[in-house]
Design a protein around this motif. Structure first.
Motif, PDB file in Angstrom:
ATOM      1  N   GLU A  69      11.037 -24.406  15.113  1.00 19.32           N
ATOM      2  CA  GLU A  69      10.061 -25.356  14.575  1.00 19.32           C
ATOM      3  C   GLU A  69      10.745 -26.374  13.667  1.00 19.32           C
ATOM      4  O   GLU A  69      10.488 -27.588  13.745  1.00 19.32           O
ATOM      5  CB  GLU A  69       8.996 -24.581  13.798  1.00 19.32           C
ATOM      6  N   ALA A  70      11.657 -25.866  12.814  1.00 15.96           N
ATOM      7  CA  ALA A  70      12.363 -26.757  11.894  1.00 15.96           C
ATOM      8  C   ALA A  70      13.191 -27.771  12.671  1.00 15.96           C
ATOM      9  O   ALA A  70      13.234 -28.963  12.333  1.00 15.96           O
ATOM     10  CB  ALA A  70      13.253 -25.944  10.959  1.00 15.96           C
ATOM     11  N   GLU A  71      13.814 -27.311  13.749  1.00 18.96           N
ATOM     12  CA  GLU A  71      14.664 -28.221  14.519  1.00 18.96           C
ATOM     13  C   GLU A  71      13.846 -29.219  15.312  1.00 18.96           C
ATOM     14  O   GLU A  71      14.245 -30.375  15.471  1.00 18.96           O
ATOM     15  CB  GLU A  71      15.605 -27.421  15.428  1.00 18.96           C
ATOM     16  N   ALA A  72      12.680 -28.779  15.791  1.00 16.20           N
ATOM     17  CA  ALA A  72      11.806 -29.713  16.501  1.00 16.20           C
ATOM     18  C   ALA A  72      11.331 -30.813  15.542  1.00 16.20           C
ATOM     19  O   ALA A  72      11.310 -32.002  15.887  1.00 16.20           O
ATOM     20  CB  ALA A  72      10.618 -28.962  17.085  1.00 16.20           C
ATOM     21  N   LEU A  73      10.981 -30.403  14.330  1.00 10.23           N
ATOM     22  CA  LEU A  73      10.554 -31.356  13.311  1.00 10.23           C
ATOM     23  C   LEU A  73      11.693 -32.348  13.012  1.00 10.23           C
ATOM     24  O   LEU A  73      11.486 -33.565  12.961  1.00 10.23           O
ATOM     25  CB  LEU A  73      10.168 -30.599  12.035  1.00 10.23           C
ATOM     26  N   LEU A  87      14.263 -37.634  13.296  1.00 11.48           N
ATOM     27  CA  LEU A  87      15.470 -38.421  13.569  1.00 11.48           C
ATOM     28  C   LEU A  87      15.197 -39.466  14.656  1.00 11.48           C
ATOM     29  O   LEU A  87      15.721 -40.575  14.617  1.00 11.48           O
ATOM     30  CB  LEU A  87      16.626 -37.499  13.969  1.00 11.48           C
ATOM     31  N   ARG A  88      14.350 -39.102  15.638  1.00 12.79           N
ATOM     32  CA  ARG A  88      13.964 -40.096  16.645  1.00 12.79           C
ATOM     33  C   ARG A  88      13.217 -41.253  15.979  1.00 12.79           C
ATOM     34  O   ARG A  88      13.432 -42.421  16.271  1.00 12.79           O
ATOM     35  CB  ARG A  88      13.066 -39.464  17.708  1.00 12.79           C
ATOM     36  N   ASP A 133      19.848 -40.166  19.354  1.00  7.89           N
ATOM     37  CA  ASP A 133      21.092 -39.892  20.089  1.00  7.89           C
ATOM     38  C   ASP A 133      22.208 -39.374  19.183  1.00  7.89           C
ATOM     39  O   ASP A 133      23.326 -39.206  19.615  1.00  7.89           O
ATOM     40  CB  ASP A 133      21.552 -41.163  20.802  1.00  7.89           C
ATOM     41  N   LYS A 134      21.900 -39.153  17.899  1.00  2.63           N
ATOM     42  CA  LYS A 134      22.964 -38.730  16.970  1.00  2.63           C
ATOM     43  C   LYS A 134      22.712 -37.337  16.404  1.00  2.63           C
ATOM     44  O   LYS A 134      23.279 -36.969  15.369  1.00  2.63           O
ATOM     45  CB  LYS A 134      23.055 -39.729  15.798  1.00  2.63           C
ATOM     46  N   LEU A 135      21.850 -36.563  17.087  1.00  2.00           N
ATOM     47  CA  LEU A 135      21.433 -35.279  16.520  1.00  2.00           C
ATOM     48  C   LEU A 135      22.606 -34.391  16.140  1.00  2.00           C
ATOM     49  O   LEU A 135      22.605 -33.755  15.093  1.00  2.00           O
ATOM     50  CB  LEU A 135      20.537 -34.545  17.523  1.00  2.00           C
ATOM     51  N   SER A 136      23.626 -34.343  17.028  1.00  2.00           N
ATOM     52  CA  SER A 136      24.712 -33.391  16.764  1.00  2.00           C
ATOM     53  C   SER A 136      25.937 -34.062  16.152  1.00  2.00           C
ATOM     54  O   SER A 136      27.018 -33.503  16.164  1.00  2.00           O
ATOM     55  CB  SER A 136      25.083 -32.668  18.053  1.00  2.00           C
ATOM     56  N   SER A 137      25.753 -35.267  15.600  1.00  2.00           N
ATOM     57  CA  SER A 137      26.879 -35.930  14.929  1.00  2.00           C
ATOM     58  C   SER A 137      26.970 -35.463  13.485  1.00  2.00           C
ATOM     59  O   SER A 137      25.959 -35.267  12.827  1.00  2.00           O
ATOM     60  CB  SER A 137      26.686 -37.447  14.936  1.00  2.00           C
ATOM     61  N   TYR A 138      28.206 -35.299  13.032  1.00  2.00           N
ATOM     62  CA  TYR A 138      28.415 -34.994  11.614  1.00  2.00           C
ATOM     63  C   TYR A 138      28.385 -36.299  10.807  1.00  2.00           C
ATOM     64  O   TYR A 138      28.706 -37.369  11.333  1.00  2.00           O
ATOM     65  CB  TYR A 138      29.753 -34.276  11.425  1.00  2.00           C
ATOM     66  N   PRO A 139      27.993 -36.208   9.543  1.00  2.00           N
ATOM     67  CA  PRO A 139      27.871 -37.419   8.714  1.00  2.00           C
ATOM     68  C   PRO A 139      29.108 -38.316   8.762  1.00  2.00           C
ATOM     69  O   PRO A 139      28.987 -39.537   8.808  1.00  2.00           O
ATOM     70  CB  PRO A 139      27.663 -36.856   7.302  1.00  2.00           C
ATOM     71  N   ALA A 140      30.302 -37.686   8.764  1.00  2.00           N
ATOM     72  CA  ALA A 140      31.522 -38.492   8.727  1.00  2.00           C
ATOM     73  C   ALA A 140      31.644 -39.406   9.950  1.00  2.00           C
ATOM     74  O   ALA A 140      32.390 -40.381   9.933  1.00  2.00           O
ATOM     75  CB  ALA A 140      32.741 -37.589   8.624  1.00  2.00           C
ATOM     76  N   GLY A 185      24.639 -46.987   7.291  1.00  3.63           N
ATOM     77  CA  GLY A 185      23.221 -47.192   7.568  1.00  3.63           C
ATOM     78  C   GLY A 185      22.619 -45.997   8.289  1.00  3.63           C
ATOM     79  O   GLY A 185      21.488 -45.577   7.993  1.00  3.63           O
ATOM     80  N   GLN A 186      23.406 -45.439   9.226  1.00  2.00           N
ATOM     81  CA  GLN A 186      22.908 -44.263   9.946  1.00  2.00           C
ATOM     82  C   GLN A 186      22.796 -43.058   9.001  1.00  2.00           C
ATOM     83  O   GLN A 186      21.820 -42.309   9.047  1.00  2.00           O
ATOM     84  CB  GLN A 186      23.854 -43.937  11.115  1.00  2.00           C
ATOM     85  N   GLN A 187      23.788 -42.919   8.133  1.00  2.00           N
ATOM     86  CA  GLN A 187      23.741 -41.794   7.187  1.00  2.00           C
ATOM     87  C   GLN A 187      22.501 -41.904   6.305  1.00  2.00           C
ATOM     88  O   GLN A 187      21.814 -40.919   6.040  1.00  2.00           O
ATOM     89  CB  GLN A 187      24.987 -41.782   6.298  1.00  2.00           C
ATOM     90  N   GLN A 188      22.222 -43.123   5.857  1.00  2.00           N
ATOM     91  CA  GLN A 188      21.083 -43.284   4.964  1.00  2.00           C
ATOM     92  C   GLN A 188      19.769 -43.019   5.700  1.00  2.00           C
ATOM     93  O   GLN A 188      18.822 -42.485   5.114  1.00  2.00           O
ATOM     94  CB  GLN A 188      21.111 -44.688   4.339  1.00  2.00           C
ATOM     95  N   ARG A 189      19.721 -43.348   6.994  1.00  2.00           N
ATOM     96  CA  ARG A 189      18.497 -43.061   7.746  1.00  2.00           C
ATOM     97  C   ARG A 189      18.322 -41.556   7.921  1.00  2.00           C
ATOM     98  O   ARG A 189      17.207 -41.038   7.866  1.00  2.00           O
ATOM     99  CB  ARG A 189      18.533 -43.779   9.104  1.00  2.00           C
ATOM    100  N   VAL A 190      19.444 -40.826   8.129  1.00  2.00           N
ATOM    101  CA  VAL A 190      19.357 -39.360   8.183  1.00  2.00           C
ATOM    102  C   VAL A 190      18.824 -38.839   6.845  1.00  2.00           C
ATOM    103  O   VAL A 190      17.961 -37.955   6.808  1.00  2.00           O
ATOM    104  CB  VAL A 190      20.737 -38.721   8.487  1.00  2.00           C
ATOM    105  N   ALA A 191      19.324 -39.423   5.757  1.00  2.00           N
ATOM    106  CA  ALA A 191      18.914 -38.954   4.427  1.00  2.00           C
ATOM    107  C   ALA A 191      17.412 -39.164   4.228  1.00  2.00           C
ATOM    108  O   ALA A 191      16.729 -38.325   3.640  1.00  2.00           O
ATOM    109  CB  ALA A 191      19.713 -39.671   3.345  1.00  2.00           C
ATOM    110  N   ILE A 192      16.886 -40.268   4.738  1.00  5.38           N
ATOM    111  CA  ILE A 192      15.448 -40.516   4.609  1.00  5.38           C
ATOM    112  C   ILE A 192      14.662 -39.489   5.435  1.00  5.38           C
ATOM    113  O   ILE A 192      13.688 -38.895   4.966  1.00  5.38           O
ATOM    114  CB  ILE A 192      15.105 -41.962   5.050  1.00  5.38           C
TER     115      ILE A 192
END
Lengths: 219, 256, 221
Positions: free
Chosen positions: B125-129, B134-135, B141-148, B153-160
């Protein structure tokens, strides 16, 4: 080299003892590193002060003095430990005091923003430590503990001085009977070197596994 | 109506420096407030106090009708407990200037971890959320990317997305576009604008970029030396400021 | 079992004389390690690949094998090649070689801590390689090296008891000898341990002092 082959059983038995002492002492050292490293970061004096005394005492006095103390002096207080226990304890406690610094430094290397993000996401302090801080600190610790284990391996040679038949002890024994010593001592040095290579190789693999996906130059 | 966020007579010092002095402030439920002003004027401190990253020295902070640092017990005030902080933090989410993503987790794990371990949701459930969020911020398309491996801009969108996954009532944005290259500001701003459509979500935004203020704010507050000097709708405060300090600040900002 | 202060008082002069040997061995070994380290780090930065490899290997090998076995090696093997050193010289040489490898690592870390931009600036101002080292790189590399070298010196102090294994009459050797003569280890071994503690506690502020003296103005706290 013939002499090495002739005494191979003896030397292999020595390697066995060396490995046993190294592994057990490493376990003691890791436990003490974490216990004292965490205690020194604690807010409570009752935890901090004993940890500081432990670290200063064991780093300040020589390992060999500690080893001799456990082996020769402790029995006169009515506590007679077997030589193996003396060796493991002295080497483990002494290196644990150095490892304390590794744990402390690694915990401090995790940026403050990480803890703040954990608070913002409402992690409990224990969760923040386990899920956020520790995994990042572990990456820093892995190579340093690798070096510490090599120091422990080297220190294990000192147990030969309290009659424990490790690799160094056996080498010394062979030397005392034979005049040709170059082959024996060279072999022993190479054996230690190879064990050390295994340790640092292992530490590197662990470090790589822990930093999966993480680029050290960024974020 | 009861304000969502309320500062009553709050004082905050760092050593001898007084950052906020008998400070009063209110934000209504669903209001989008942008805080501007010179650095060191206390804007970020205000956000950090709401997130419990800084304590207050005197006064009272209320979120959603409940005191943040002190529990009222009849007429008495009791010292705060971990349980109370946990309860209060659930109402607030924060996005940081330097993202503070967890470097040892993928984008998906960054977003899913807290719902799983703090809210106790099952892993799936947590991963579906997390995937859904993230979509939503355009990173399907970046679900399995590490922050580095992600741009700022992408990092900040993940943070949001990570903060939103905790379903906060108040979102705090602490100079979230300041560390970004100029061409990356737009994508983060778009995400924030999309968020601001949610009527019940209260947003407090500290920024130096007037574009952000104009795009998002119901109200702009100009801070100086721990006090609000001037406030009002963006077209008034930014385009037609009354106060001399606001005018000179805005002139300086436009030059950069 | 109790601690006999009378005995302690009686053996103290012997222990203190041995402490002088311990300090001498540490200082001599440290001096050798500084030079050995310099040779190794020069080798590691040489233009010739084989020399870089050899220096690197020597450093790794010396650091990964026990000092005790290295001491035995020098003590038992060198005479076979016609080189006979006194136990003290053997021990001090082994200490110097072993910790020389650590010193090399400290030098390397110090040199690498100088940003590339400093080299580039030196090149752009047309400094020679030597002049760049002397005027630009070394002054910046030295301050971070000093504390590492200090730690090396303290480690050496605590490793001098290993020289007892080849009959160097340093502190631990004498303490052990007293113990076996009188069947009374408590006082000599405890006293020896405390002397090491005092010496390493005294060394730390000394190193701090040197460190502060060498640190350039702008980085002082």
């Amino acid at each position: 080299m013939q002499i090495v082959w002739e005494y191979r059983q003896l030397l292999l038995g020595g390697v066995r003892i060396t490995l046993i002492v190294t592994v057990l002492a490493a376990v003691v050292a890791v436990l003490m590193s974490f216990a004292s490293g965490l205690a020194r970061e604690s807010r409570h004096r009752i935890l901090r002060v004993p940890a500081i005394i432990y670290v200063e005492l064991f780093r300040g006095t020589s390992l060999l003095a500690q080893l001799f103390w456990l082996f020769f002096v402790l029995p006169s207080f009515g506590i007679e430990l077997p030589a193996l226990a003396c060796g493991v304890l002295a080497i483990g406690l002494c290196n644990g005091a150095y490892g304390s610094e590794i744990v402390r430094g690694a915990l401090r290397s995790v940026p403050r923003g990480q803890r703040e993000a954990a608070i913002a996401l409402n992690y409990s302090p224990a969760q923040s430590f386990r899920l956020i801080v520790l995994p990042q600190a572990a990456r820093v610790m892995a190579p340093l503990f690798g070096s510490l284990f090599i120091e422990i391996l080297k220190a294990s040679s000192l147990v030969s001085l309290i009659t424990l038949p490790d690799l160094t002890f056996q080498a010394k024994n062979i030397i005392l009977v034979h005049l040709n010593t170059t082959a024996v001592l060279s072999t022993v040095l190479v054996v230690y070197f190879v064990i050390a290579l295994f340790i640092s190789g292992g530490a590197q693999r662990i470090e790589r596994a822990l930093s999966r996906g993480v680029d050290h130059t960024a974020g | 109506m009861m304000p969502m966020v309320r500062f009553e007579n709050v004082t905050k010092r760092f050593g001898a420096t007084v950052v906020l002095d008998a400070f009063d402030f209110e934000a209504a439920r669903g209001e989008k407030v942008v805080l501007i002003g010179p650095s060191g004027s206390g804007k970020s401190t205000l956000l950090r106090m709401l997130m419990t990253l800084e304590r207050i020295d005197a006064g009272m902070v209320m979120i959603d009708g409940e005191a943040l640092w002190y529990v009222r017990d009849g007429a008495d005030v009791e010292p705060v407990t971990q349980a109370h902080l946990h309860h209060m933090r659930a109402k607030v989410g924060m996005v940081f200037q330097h993202f503070n993503l967890f470097p040892h987790m993928t984008a998906l794990q960054n977003v899913a971890n807290a719902p799983r371990h703090v809210l106790g949701k099952p892993k799936a459930e947590a991963e579906a959320l997390a995937e859904m969020l993230l979509r939503k911020v355009g990173l399907g398309d970046k679900l399995s990317s590490y922050p580095a491996r992600l741009s700022g801009g992408q990092q900040q969108r993940v943070a949001i997305a990570r903060a939103m996954a905790m379903e906060p009532k108040v979102m705090l944005f602490d100079e979230v576009t300041s560390a970004l290259d100029p061409e990356l500001v737009g994508e983060v701003l778009d995400v924030m604008r999309a968020l601001s459509v949610e009527r019940d979500l209260t947003m407090l935004i500290v920024t130096h970029q007037m574009g952000v203020a104009r795009a998002l704010a119901d109200r702009v507050c100009f801070f100086e030396k721990g006090a609000i000097v001037e406030q009002g709708p963006p077209e008034q405060v930014i385009d037609d400021p009354v106060h001399a300090r606001t005018q000179s600040f805005l002139r300086a900002v436009r030059l950069t | 079992m109790e601690f006999s202060f009378d005995l302690l008082w009686e053996i103290l002069p012997q222990l203190l004389r041995a402490t002088v040997v311990t300090i001498e061995a540490t200082l001599a070994g440290f001096a050798i390690s500084l030079i050995v380290g310099l040779v190794m780090v020069s080798g590691m930065r040489a233009r010739q690949r084989w020399l870089r490899f050899l220096s690197r290997f020597a450093m790794e090998f010396l650091r990964a094998t026990p000092l005790l076995v290295q001491v035995y090696f020098l003590f038992f093997v060198l005479p076979g090649f016609g080189i006979t050193l006194s136990p003290f010289l053997t021990g001090v040489t082994a200490l110097g070689l072993h910790y020389g490898a650590y010193a090399a690592e400290a030098y390397r870390a110090g040199l690498e801590s100088v940003p590339r931009g400093q080299w580039e600036a030196a090149v752009s101002l047309n400094y020679s390689r030597l002049a760049a080292y002397r005027h630009i790189v070394l002054p910046q590399a030295l301050p971070p090296i000093v504390p590492s070298l200090g730690n090396i010196a303290i480690s050496m102090l605590k490793d001098t008891p290993i020289l007892a294994a080849v009959t160097v009459t340093e502190l631990m050797f004498v303490a052990n000898e007293i113990g076996s003569e009188r069947f009374q280890y408590t006082e000599p071994v405890t006293a020896a341990a405390l002397i090491y503690l005092v010496l390493s506690l005294a060394a730390a502020p000394l190193i701090n002092f040197i460190d502060r003296r060498l640190r350039p103005e702008e980085t002082r706290a």
